[in-house]
Design a protein around this motif. Structure first.
Motif, PDB file in Angstrom:
ATOM      1  N   PRO A 191      -0.709   5.030  -4.128  1.00 27.65           N
ATOM      2  CA  PRO A 191      -1.003   6.469  -4.171  1.00 27.65           C
ATOM      3  C   PRO A 191      -0.217   7.166  -5.276  1.00 27.65           C
ATOM      4  N   VAL A 192      -0.538   8.455  -5.495  1.00 25.11           N
ATOM      5  CA  VAL A 192       0.292   9.290  -6.371  1.00 25.11           C
ATOM      6  C   VAL A 192       1.688   9.336  -5.771  1.00 25.11           C
ATOM      7  N   LEU A 193       2.694   9.083  -6.593  1.00 26.91           N
ATOM      8  CA  LEU A 193       4.048   8.872  -6.078  1.00 26.91           C
ATOM      9  C   LEU A 193       4.904  10.123  -6.091  1.00 26.91           C
ATOM     10  N   GLY A 194       4.399  11.197  -6.651  1.00 23.35           N
ATOM     11  CA  GLY A 194       5.183  12.426  -6.683  1.00 23.35           C
ATOM     12  C   GLY A 194       5.457  12.856  -8.110  1.00 23.35           C
ATOM     13  N   GLU A 195       5.848  14.098  -8.230  1.00 21.15           N
ATOM     14  CA  GLU A 195       6.109  14.687  -9.540  1.00 21.15           C
ATOM     15  C   GLU A 195       7.171  13.899 -10.306  1.00 21.15           C
ATOM     16  N   SER A 196       6.841  13.525 -11.537  1.00 16.77           N
ATOM     17  CA  SER A 196       7.736  12.825 -12.475  1.00 16.77           C
ATOM     18  C   SER A 196       8.099  11.408 -12.020  1.00 16.77           C
ATOM     19  N   VAL A 197       7.390  10.868 -11.009  1.00 21.11           N
ATOM     20  CA  VAL A 197       7.654   9.499 -10.552  1.00 21.11           C
ATOM     21  C   VAL A 197       6.548   8.595 -11.075  1.00 21.11           C
ATOM     22  N   ALA A 198       6.908   7.633 -11.919  1.00 16.14           N
ATOM     23  CA  ALA A 198       5.904   6.829 -12.616  1.00 16.14           C
ATOM     24  C   ALA A 198       5.698   5.451 -12.008  1.00 16.14           C
ATOM     25  N   GLU A 199       6.643   4.966 -11.173  1.00 14.21           N
ATOM     26  CA  GLU A 199       6.499   3.621 -10.639  1.00 14.21           C
ATOM     27  C   GLU A 199       7.213   3.502  -9.303  1.00 14.21           C
ATOM     28  N   ALA A 200       6.900   2.442  -8.598  1.00 13.48           N
ATOM     29  CA  ALA A 200       7.505   2.184  -7.297  1.00 13.48           C
ATOM     30  C   ALA A 200       7.703   0.682  -7.136  1.00 13.48           C
ATOM     31  N   THR A 201       8.537   0.318  -6.176  1.00 14.54           N
ATOM     32  CA  THR A 201       8.786  -1.080  -5.857  1.00 14.54           C
ATOM     33  C   THR A 201       8.167  -1.385  -4.498  1.00 14.54           C
ATOM     34  N   VAL A 202       7.425  -2.489  -4.415  1.00 14.31           N
ATOM     35  CA  VAL A 202       6.789  -2.876  -3.154  1.00 14.31           C
ATOM     36  C   VAL A 202       7.854  -3.369  -2.192  1.00 14.31           C
ATOM     37  N   GLY A 203       7.864  -2.789  -0.991  1.00 12.64           N
ATOM     38  CA  GLY A 203       8.811  -3.207   0.027  1.00 12.64           C
ATOM     39  C   GLY A 203       8.208  -4.277   0.930  1.00 12.64           C
ATOM     40  N   ARG A 204       8.358  -4.097   2.212  1.00 14.13           N
ATOM     41  CA  ARG A 204       7.909  -5.123   3.169  1.00 14.13           C
ATOM     42  C   ARG A 204       6.465  -4.876   3.592  1.00 14.13           C
ATOM     43  N   TRP A 205       5.657  -5.917   3.550  1.00 14.95           N
ATOM     44  CA  TRP A 205       4.299  -5.855   4.085  1.00 14.95           C
ATOM     45  C   TRP A 205       4.356  -6.003   5.606  1.00 14.95           C
ATOM     46  N   ALA A 206       3.675  -5.125   6.307  1.00 16.49           N
ATOM     47  CA  ALA A 206       3.648  -5.192   7.766  1.00 16.49           C
ATOM     48  C   ALA A 206       2.586  -6.165   8.276  1.00 16.49           C
ATOM     49  N   LYS A 207       1.688  -6.585   7.409  1.00 16.02           N
ATOM     50  CA  LYS A 207       0.621  -7.515   7.768  1.00 16.02           C
ATOM     51  C   LYS A 207       0.591  -8.656   6.757  1.00 16.02           C
TER      52      LYS A 207
ATOM     53  N   GLU B  81       5.240  -0.596   2.597  1.00 17.17           N
ATOM     54  CA  GLU B  81       6.097   0.524   2.207  1.00 17.17           C
ATOM     55  C   GLU B  81       6.455   0.382   0.732  1.00 17.17           C
ATOM     56  N   LEU B  82       6.369   1.495  -0.001  1.00 21.05           N
ATOM     57  CA  LEU B  82       6.744   1.534  -1.415  1.00 21.05           C
ATOM     58  C   LEU B  82       7.998   2.371  -1.573  1.00 21.05           C
ATOM     59  N   GLU B  83       8.908   1.913  -2.396  1.00 16.15           N
ATOM     60  CA  GLU B  83      10.133   2.665  -2.658  1.00 16.15           C
ATOM     61  C   GLU B  83      10.101   3.213  -4.080  1.00 16.15           C
ATOM     62  N   THR B  84      10.385   4.525  -4.219  1.00 16.40           N
ATOM     63  CA  THR B  84      10.473   5.153  -5.533  1.00 16.40           C
ATOM     64  C   THR B  84      11.895   5.644  -5.747  1.00 16.40           C
ATOM     65  N   ASP B  85      12.106   6.288  -6.886  1.00 16.67           N
ATOM     66  CA  ASP B  85      13.428   6.829  -7.182  1.00 16.67           C
ATOM     67  C   ASP B  85      13.832   7.892  -6.176  1.00 16.67           C
ATOM     68  N   LYS B  86      12.848   8.497  -5.498  1.00 18.24           N
ATOM     69  CA  LYS B  86      13.149   9.654  -4.655  1.00 18.24           C
ATOM     70  C   LYS B  86      12.925   9.399  -3.169  1.00 18.24           C
ATOM     71  N   VAL B  87      11.807   8.784  -2.817  1.00 20.45           N
ATOM     72  CA  VAL B  87      11.474   8.618  -1.399  1.00 20.45           C
ATOM     73  C   VAL B  87      10.820   7.263  -1.166  1.00 20.45           C
ATOM     74  N   SER B  88      10.650   6.942   0.108  1.00 25.01           N
ATOM     75  CA  SER B  88       9.860   5.778   0.498  1.00 25.01           C
ATOM     76  C   SER B  88       8.497   6.277   0.966  1.00 25.01           C
ATOM     77  N   LEU B  89       7.430   5.588   0.552  1.00 26.60           N
ATOM     78  CA  LEU B  89       6.075   5.981   0.904  1.00 26.60           C
ATOM     79  C   LEU B  89       5.401   4.859   1.684  1.00 26.60           C
ATOM     80  N   GLU B  90       4.664   5.224   2.716  1.00 24.78           N
ATOM     81  CA  GLU B  90       3.916   4.244   3.495  1.00 24.78           C
ATOM     82  C   GLU B  90       2.457   4.263   3.050  1.00 24.78           C
TER      83      GLU B  90
ATOM     84  N   PRO C  72       0.931   4.246 -10.019  1.00 27.62           N
ATOM     85  CA  PRO C  72      -0.166   4.903  -9.282  1.00 27.62           C
ATOM     86  C   PRO C  72      -1.526   4.367  -9.685  1.00 27.62           C
ATOM     87  N   GLY C  73      -2.358   4.057  -8.693  1.00 27.02           N
ATOM     88  CA  GLY C  73      -3.698   3.523  -8.934  1.00 27.02           C
ATOM     89  C   GLY C  73      -3.777   2.019  -8.956  1.00 27.02           C
TER      90      GLY C  73
END
Length: 498
Positions: A7-23, A37-46, A68-69
């Motif tokens: 998903p869109v990760l938030g303002e000024s956030v260009a990349e994320a790190t893949v965390g743990r897959w639940a499935k 779960e994805l981890e960015t510089d600012k928050v974790s996103l599900e 994103p995308g």
């Protein structure tokens, strides 16, 4: 086949790190069920499943960096074979005979970059009748309060997330009986107590699940995260934890020091938990002080001309435009003119780069009962005085009513705060990061000043510009404030663009 997209990760956030897959591939999934779960510089996103079916393929493994995308995986039809190892999807359990028709109430999506919220207070209790679209509960996030309404008529059969609980988008927080199986006159039987959970694990080692932001801090500063008690999900060390550890390094000790117990509250005292919004305000203001090289410069402005214009035209202005003529529109015009002349004040720092903004979106600080919020008025350079006054009035009303959207609170390039409405004579405002400038307005006071070698009484206001000295030099800051002073003392400059 449905793609699982980043998903869109938030303002000024260009990349994320893949965390743990639940499935894992071959597992059955339900629409909106959290998969990874994805981890960015600012928050974790599900990231949730886009449809019912079977997880057929995982394309981005744990630890991979995604943008994103990007496609994270794919969901196929129920029973579809997994790409790596075929597995039959388990059949969904059929509903039991005689079971109540329970409709789940879920936490809504709370906005870009908002990964969780806290249940404020339930307006209904178990057993109460509810109407469709009736507000059941308010969820407080870092930025705004979100109201959750009943999805249908019925009876509140169960509250899953109690007051104060932390919830994430898509999480079930309550259940509504829609078939009359739960009486509105008598509360539904309480659910069986949950099995006691294991004690929280100790803080994870520094090498486990560090977000890109924390990894960057570690690489740049040599910070040892092994002794930091993480406040993130599953005890993970967040960017805020790392910055706090740098600001307040713990002294060496032979044994861990137990946290001091909370002080007992006396009979003439009251202990109240800080709201989530207030906690966020406190954290961000402190982060702003810790990050930026903040400095404040002052000047004073003679408000005679602006006040004379306002008094002359305020009635016809209100009649023509349907809004009162205040001082904020003049200040906004003066600020935009100064930003065009001194572009460094309309910029931000990102790593070792400076991003200059060629748009002028002004944040206007508004005090509300729940705390300070800064809604953003967009493209102020294109607005008339009337357009600015209407925009500020609308944002102020929404702020006080608690109806601001997250989009209205993000993306400002410069902020104006008016402590003068509360009687402040002078102050040093704190930067609204990542912005590098904020203008403080103050009370207008009649003072004796010298004009053309004559002592006269004039309505004067002190102005304060706090700025980030990392990219704004003293000369630029002083010149910026002088430009604002000149514009306010001679508003014809706005018309002539000089």
């Amino acid at each position: 086949m449905a793609d699982i997209l980043t998903p869109v990760l938030g303002e000024s956030v260009a990349e994320a790190t893949v965390g743990r897959w639940a499935k894992k591939p071959g597992d059955a999934v339900k629409k909106d069920e959290v998969l990874v779960e994805l981890e960015t510089d600012k928050v974790s996103l599900e990231v949730a499943a886009p449809a019912d079916g079977t997880l057929t393929e995982i394309l981005a493994g744990e630890g991979d960096t995604v943008t994103p995308g990007a496609i994270l995986g794919r969901v196929g039809a129920a029973g579809a074979a997994a790409a790596s190892a075929p597995a039959a999807a388990p059949k969904a359990e059929a509903p039991k005979a005689g079971s109540a028709a329970l409709l789940e109430v879920k936490t809504p999506v709370m906005g870009e970059s908002v990964a969780e919220g806290a249940i404020s207070s339930w307006r209904k209790k178990v057993g109460d009748a509810v109407k469709k679209d009736e507000v059941l509960v308010e969820i407080e996030t870092d930025k705004v309060a979100v109201e959750v309404a009943a999805p249908a008529d019925g009876t509140l059969a169960e509250i899953v997330a109690a007051d104060g609980a932390t919830v994430t988008p898509g999480q079930v927080i309550a259940k509504i009986s829609t078939d009359g199986s739960v009486s509105a006159s008598a509360p539904a039987p309480a659910a069986a107590p949950a099995a006691p959970q294991a004690a929280p694990a100790a803080a994870q080692p520094a090498s486990n699940h560090l977000s890109p932001a924390v990894q960057r801090i570690v690489s740049e500063t040599g910070l040892n995260t092994s002794g930091i008690a993480g406040s993130g999900k599953d005890g993970r060390v967040t960017k805020g934890d790392a910055l706090a550890a740098l600001a307040n390094p713990a002294p060496a000790a032979s044994a861990p020091v137990a946290a001091a117990p909370a002080r007992e509250v006396g009979p003439r005292e009251e202990r109240v938990k800080m709201t989530r919004l207030r906690q966020t305000i406190a954290r961000r203001l402190k982060e702003s002080q810790n990050t930026a090289a903040q400095l404040t410069t002052f000047n004073e402005v003679d408000m005679s001309t602006v006040m004379a214009l306002r008094n002359t035209y305020k009635d016809v202005f209100e009649k023509r435009h349907g809004v009162k003529l205040g001082f904020m529109s003049f200040f906004a015009k003066a600020v935009v003119a100064a930003l065009k002349d001194i572009p460094a004040v309309n910029a931000e720092i990102e790593g070792t780069d400076i991003i200059y903004k060629n748009h002028y979106d002004l944040g206007v600080a508004v005090g509300t009962e729940k705390g300070l919020v800064v809604p953003v008025l967009r493209d102020v350079d294109t607005l008339s005085l009337a357009g600015i006054e209407k925009g500020i009035a609308a944002l102020g009303k929404q702020a006080r009513d608690g109806t601001l959207s997250l989009d209205q609170l993000q993306g400002g390039t410069f902020t104006i705060t008016n402590g003068g409405i509360y009687g402040s004579l002078m102050s040093t405002p704190i930067l609204n990061m990542p912005q590098v400038g904020i203008l403080g307005m103050h009370a207008i006071k009649e003072r004796a000043v010298v004009v053309d070698k004559q002592i006269v009484i004039r309505p004067m206001m002190y102005l304060a510009l706090s700025y980030d000295h990392r990219i704004v030099d003293g000369k630029e800051a002083v010149t910026f404030l002088v430009k604002i002073k000149e514009g306010l003392e001679d508003p014809q400059r706005f018309i002539l663009d000089v």
